[in-house]
Design a protein around this motif. Structure first.
Motif, mmCIF file in Angstrom:
data_model
loop_
_atom_site.group_PDB
_atom_site.id
_atom_site.type_symbol
_atom_site.label_atom_id
_atom_site.label_comp_id
_atom_site.label_asym_id
_atom_site.label_seq_id
_atom_site.Cartn_x
_atom_site.Cartn_y
_atom_site.Cartn_z
ATOM 1 N N ARG A 225 0.949 -1.348 -0.159
ATOM 2 C CA ARG A 225 0.060 -0.025 0.107
ATOM 3 C C ARG A 225 0.867 1.340 -0.004
ATOM 4 N NH1 ARG A 225 -4.556 -1.651 4.705
ATOM 5 N NH2 ARG A 225 -5.462 -3.443 3.483
ATOM 6 N N GLU A 226 1.866 1.186 0.789
ATOM 7 C CA GLU A 226 2.877 2.425 0.913
ATOM 8 C C GLU A 226 3.576 2.585 -0.500
ATOM 9 O OE1 GLU A 226 7.020 3.759 3.232
ATOM 10 O OE2 GLU A 226 6.188 1.712 3.278
ATOM 11 N N LEU A 227 3.766 1.610 -1.218
ATOM 12 C CA LEU A 227 4.643 1.453 -2.530
ATOM 13 C C LEU A 227 3.929 2.022 -3.769
ATOM 14 C CD1 LEU A 227 7.302 0.353 -3.570
ATOM 15 C CD2 LEU A 227 6.107 -1.471 -4.184
ATOM 16 N N LYS A 228 2.738 2.298 -3.646
ATOM 17 C CA LYS A 228 1.797 2.965 -4.735
ATOM 18 C C LYS A 228 2.125 4.475 -4.562
ATOM 19 C CE LYS A 228 -1.624 -0.557 -5.680
ATOM 20 N NZ LYS A 228 -3.219 -0.794 -5.636
ATOM 21 N N ASP A 229 2.113 4.503 -3.242
ATOM 22 C CA ASP A 229 2.011 6.373 -2.910
ATOM 23 C C ASP A 229 3.603 6.632 -3.314
ATOM 24 O OD1 ASP A 229 -0.561 6.113 -2.220
ATOM 25 O OD2 ASP A 229 0.033 5.804 0.073
ATOM 26 N N ILE A 230 4.536 5.968 -2.971
ATOM 27 C CA ILE A 230 6.000 6.328 -3.261
ATOM 28 C C ILE A 230 6.262 6.314 -4.575
ATOM 29 C CG2 ILE A 230 8.409 5.505 -3.038
ATOM 30 C CD1 ILE A 230 7.670 4.039 -0.397
ATOM 31 N N ILE A 231 5.440 5.529 -5.391
ATOM 32 C CA ILE A 231 5.685 5.736 -6.910
ATOM 33 C C ILE A 231 5.031 6.876 -7.653
ATOM 34 C CG2 ILE A 231 5.203 4.542 -9.385
ATOM 35 C CD1 ILE A 231 5.247 2.140 -7.876
ATOM 36 N N VAL A 232 4.052 7.168 -7.337
ATOM 37 C CA VAL A 232 3.319 8.664 -7.735
ATOM 38 C C VAL A 232 4.128 9.777 -7.202
ATOM 39 C CG1 VAL A 232 0.943 9.728 -7.405
ATOM 40 C CG2 VAL A 232 1.104 7.619 -7.515
ATOM 41 N N GLU A 233 4.528 9.844 -5.805
ATOM 42 C CA GLU A 233 5.191 10.850 -5.342
ATOM 43 C C GLU A 233 6.633 11.010 -6.022
ATOM 44 O OE1 GLU A 233 5.932 10.209 -1.294
ATOM 45 O OE2 GLU A 233 3.833 10.652 -0.678
ATOM 46 N N LEU A 234 7.050 9.857 -6.366
ATOM 47 C CA LEU A 234 8.572 9.833 -6.994
ATOM 48 C C LEU A 234 8.318 10.397 -8.502
ATOM 49 C CD1 LEU A 234 11.604 9.252 -6.587
ATOM 50 C CD2 LEU A 234 11.031 6.845 -7.356
ATOM 51 N N GLU A 235 7.525 9.924 -9.126
ATOM 52 C CA GLU A 235 7.305 10.473 -10.646
ATOM 53 C C GLU A 235 7.029 11.831 -10.579
ATOM 54 O OE1 GLU A 235 4.262 7.685 -11.920
ATOM 55 O OE2 GLU A 235 5.463 6.067 -12.582
ATOM 56 N N THR A 236 6.180 12.448 -9.774
ATOM 57 C CA THR A 236 5.592 13.643 -9.742
ATOM 58 C C THR A 236 6.833 14.601 -9.272
ATOM 59 O OG1 THR A 236 3.448 13.167 -9.397
ATOM 60 C CG2 THR A 236 3.931 15.506 -8.810
ATOM 61 N N TYR A 237 7.485 14.106 -8.307
ATOM 62 C CA TYR A 237 8.564 15.035 -7.589
ATOM 63 C C TYR A 237 9.871 15.164 -8.617
ATOM 64 C CZ TYR A 237 12.675 16.471 -4.753
ATOM 65 O OH TYR A 237 13.695 17.100 -4.288
ATOM 66 N N LEU A 238 10.009 14.059 -9.487
ATOM 67 C CA LEU A 238 11.161 14.130 -10.360
ATOM 68 C C LEU A 238 10.500 14.845 -11.711
ATOM 69 C CD1 LEU A 238 12.673 10.548 -10.203
ATOM 70 C CD2 LEU A 238 13.723 12.711 -9.536
ATOM 71 N N GLN A 239 9.489 14.953 -12.026
ATOM 72 C CA GLN A 239 9.409 15.334 -13.171
ATOM 73 C C GLN A 239 9.481 17.061 -13.048
ATOM 74 O OE1 GLN A 239 5.178 14.412 -14.226
ATOM 75 N NE2 GLN A 239 5.937 12.372 -14.967
ATOM 76 N N ASP A 240 8.877 17.627 -11.675
ATOM 77 C CA ASP A 240 8.796 18.930 -11.322
ATOM 78 C C ASP A 240 10.216 19.347 -10.856
ATOM 79 O OD1 ASP A 240 6.134 19.036 -11.521
ATOM 80 O OD2 ASP A 240 5.872 18.648 -9.445
ATOM 81 N N PHE A 241 10.840 18.351 -10.327
ATOM 82 C CA PHE A 241 12.563 18.475 -10.099
ATOM 83 C C PHE A 241 13.648 19.001 -11.291
ATOM 84 C CE2 PHE A 241 16.986 17.089 -9.298
ATOM 85 C CZ PHE A 241 17.216 18.098 -8.064
ATOM 86 N N LEU A 242 13.411 17.956 -12.126
ATOM 87 C CA LEU A 242 14.237 18.143 -13.457
ATOM 88 C C LEU A 242 13.783 19.259 -14.363
ATOM 89 C CD1 LEU A 242 14.388 14.165 -14.198
ATOM 90 C CD2 LEU A 242 16.323 15.804 -13.065
ATOM 91 N N ARG A 243 12.406 19.543 -14.453
ATOM 92 C CA ARG A 243 12.210 20.630 -15.176
ATOM 93 C C ARG A 243 12.487 22.114 -14.276
ATOM 94 N NH1 ARG A 243 7.152 20.031 -14.352
ATOM 95 N NH2 ARG A 243 6.769 18.371 -15.864
ATOM 96 N N LYS A 244 12.257 22.041 -13.137
ATOM 97 C CA LYS A 244 12.727 23.343 -12.552
ATOM 98 C C LYS A 244 14.445 23.477 -12.664
ATOM 99 C CE LYS A 244 12.179 26.934 -9.909
ATOM 100 N NZ LYS A 244 11.245 28.157 -10.488
ATOM 101 N N MET A 245 14.941 22.308 -12.613
ATOM 102 C CA MET A 245 16.439 22.360 -12.733
ATOM 103 C C MET A 245 17.053 22.935 -14.082
ATOM 104 S SD MET A 245 18.207 21.694 -9.790
ATOM 105 C CE MET A 245 19.868 21.310 -10.539
ATOM 106 N N GLY A 246 16.313 22.557 -15.096
ATOM 107 C CA GLY A 246 16.523 23.046 -16.489
ATOM 108 C C GLY A 246 16.133 24.364 -16.648
ATOM 109 N N SER A 247 15.131 24.910 -16.238
ATOM 110 C CA SER A 247 14.566 26.340 -16.289
ATOM 111 C C SER A 247 15.565 27.122 -15.615
ATOM 112 C CB SER A 247 13.255 26.502 -15.897
ATOM 113 O OG SER A 247 13.200 26.306 -14.626
#
Length: 509
Positions: A225-247
């Motif tokens: 049950r915890e694993l699903k939440d971690i995957i969603v958080e990881l995908e969302t965070y990394l997308q925002d993180f890498l996009r912000k680092m690039g800008s």
């Protein structure tokens, strides 16, 4: 061991690898107190550490040198909780003396509290922390804070700080005039230049640690049950993180290109010279900056770090690849958990249906369907309840004649003489050589022998090894003993010379 001279400051420059190869890494522990390790390994480490930390808290409260009794009162309650018994003055005195012997605390006499020339009471002493102990306690606090707060510094905030510092640096460079003095502007230019470099190094370390934390997710165990939440958080965070680092990196690049222009590089060099002259005037109060040999190359290094395809892009690419591997691993693990979970639920439902059956009912089809997934039908013959399949035929074994192994070694021919080992054969050859070249009288010296060719050198060396090593046992097998003379001789054969001490050979036969 070959020694080499090096300047320890080069380990903080861009030539850190070359400085490390020359032995500069030894400077990291050259000035440290080795007893800091004893603080962690000692049996009373908790008591020692709490005394030091109590002194650090008093120091932060502006009590730099607490008196003996004040220090005891500040740590007594905490020390009593370690083993659940009272912490008396005898134990406190012993612990404090040990810390002083290790060089972690300093003590001095409070002259105003002396009552006489024989007054040696502990109460007249003041104690203070050494700089080594204070820095070590601060490091322990940082490690504890990182243990409680697993998330490190956000590289996006660090990159934003780099943007602001670069803008301030360019503003001060435009106002800086080296020919008009400008010590205040030079100080600000140097500060912001080093600050940008420090932030860049922190971003490098932070992204590397972030990548290591991502890879650490692969080996962890999770609740499904915890694993699903971690995957969603990881995908969302990394997308925002890498996009912000690039800008943010796109904002940094124009500033760095402007900073690398010749006029600004000249002003940076002038500002560094002004600050170095100021440091030389007050060396006890102004510390030498780290990476001093490479200050003028900082703008070029920053541009190489932030450019397209540079180290920052490589670190972000590694984080993207690591995140992809982690998410894929988590999805595979999650699917496996769900498959096992569905299988268990199916068995539980079938067992519930079985319990609800009547007592006289024999559910053959039910059992067949229940255990069917674990059966494997591999019989190629047809059979049922009425018609039986043909029994399997026994295997036919073919007996093969055993071939005699070929002997590739020729049979040894028997001779009339007894067989000798290779070592014994060499000794017999040495005996023949001695009789032909050296040994004629009862006692004979090597210097009196008759030698003809270069191969006699090898026999002389074999003679010395057989007569000196292992007590001369090998030479005694053929009935000789070798003694060393004091005279040194030089034997020349075929334009080659062998120098050795003369040897006397005695026949024992």
């Amino acid at each position: 061991m070959r020694s080499s001279t090096f300047d320890p400051i080069h380990i903080f420059s861009e030539n850190a690898v070359q400085a490390f190869d020359r032995g500069a890494g030894r400077a990291l522990i050259g000035g440290r107190n080795p007893h800091l390790g004893n603080l962690l390994l000692a049996e009373r480490n908790i008591y020692y550490l709490q005394i030091l930390y109590g002194m650090l808290l008093l120091r932060r409260a502006q009590n730099l040198e607490p008196l003996y009794e004040d220090l005891y009162d500040s740590v007594r309650q905490a020390q009593s909780l370690v083993e659940g018994k009272d912490y008396d003055l005898d134990h406190f005195r012993a612990d404090l003396d040990q810390l002083t012997a290790w060089g972690l605390t300093n003590s001095r006499i409070e002259k105003e509290r002396i009552r006489g020339y024989r007054d040696n009471r502990k109460r007249k002493f003041r104690y203070s922390l050494t700089e080594e102990a204070s820095a070590f306690l601060n490091w322990l606090e940082e490690r504890l804070h990182e243990d409680l707060e697993e998330r490190g510094a956000d590289a996006r905030n660090q990159l934003e700080d780099a943007v602001h510092s670069l803008k301030d640096l360019l503003r001060y460079l435009r106002a800086f005039r080296p020919d008009q003095g400008g010590e205040e502007e030079a100080r600000r230019v140097t500060y912001h230049l080093l600050k940008v470099e420090e932030i860049t190094n922190a971003i490098h370390v932070n992204l590397s640690d972030f990548n290591a934390r991502l890879l650490g997710f692969i080996t962890r165990s999770y609740n499904h049950r915890e694993l699903k939440d971690i995957i969603v958080e990881l995908e969302t965070y990394l997308q925002d993180f890498l996009r912000k680092m690039g800008s943010l990196n796109q904002e940094v690049m124009p500033l760095l290109e402007t900073l690398n222009k010749d006029k600004y590089m000249t002003r940076i060099a002038a500002a560094l010279e002004i600050m170095e002259e100021e440091r030389k005037r007050a060396p006890h109060f102004l510390r030498r900056n780290r990476q001093n040999p490479g200050h003028r190359n900082i703008p070029r290094d920053l541009l190489a770090f932030h450019r397209q395809g540079g180290l920052l892009d490589q670190l972000c690419g590694r984080i993207h690849e690591s995140a992809f591997m982690v998410v894929r691993k988590m999805y595979a693990y999650l699917r496996e958990l769900e498959r096992k979970s569905h299988r268990i639920e199916d068995i539980r439902d079938r067992l519930t249906e079985l319990v609800q059956c009547n007592e006289d009912m024999v559910p053959r089809d039910f059992f067949q369907e229940l255990i069917s997934p674990v059966l494997m039908r591999a019989d190629p013959h047809h059979w049922n309840d009425h018609e039986k399949a043909d029994p399997p035929r026994p295997r036919k074994y073919y007996q093969r004649e055993e071939d005699r192994p070929k002997n590739y070694l020729r049979d040894k021919r028997e001779g009339l003489k007894p067989a000798n080992s290779m070592e014994m054969q060499r000794m017999l050859e040495l005996d023949d050589w001695l009789r032909g070249r050296v040994f004629r009288d009862r006692n004979r010296k090597i210097s009196q022998g008759a030698f003809s060719g270069y191969e006699d050198f090898a026999r002389l060396i074999r003679l010395a090894k057989s007569g000196y090593l292992n007590g001369g046992r090998r030479l005694a097998r053929i009935g000789y003993r070798l003694d060393t003379e004091s005279d040194e001789i030089s034997l020349t054969l075929e334009e080659r010379t062998l120098r050795f001490r003369d040897m006397r050979i005695e026949d024992l036969k």
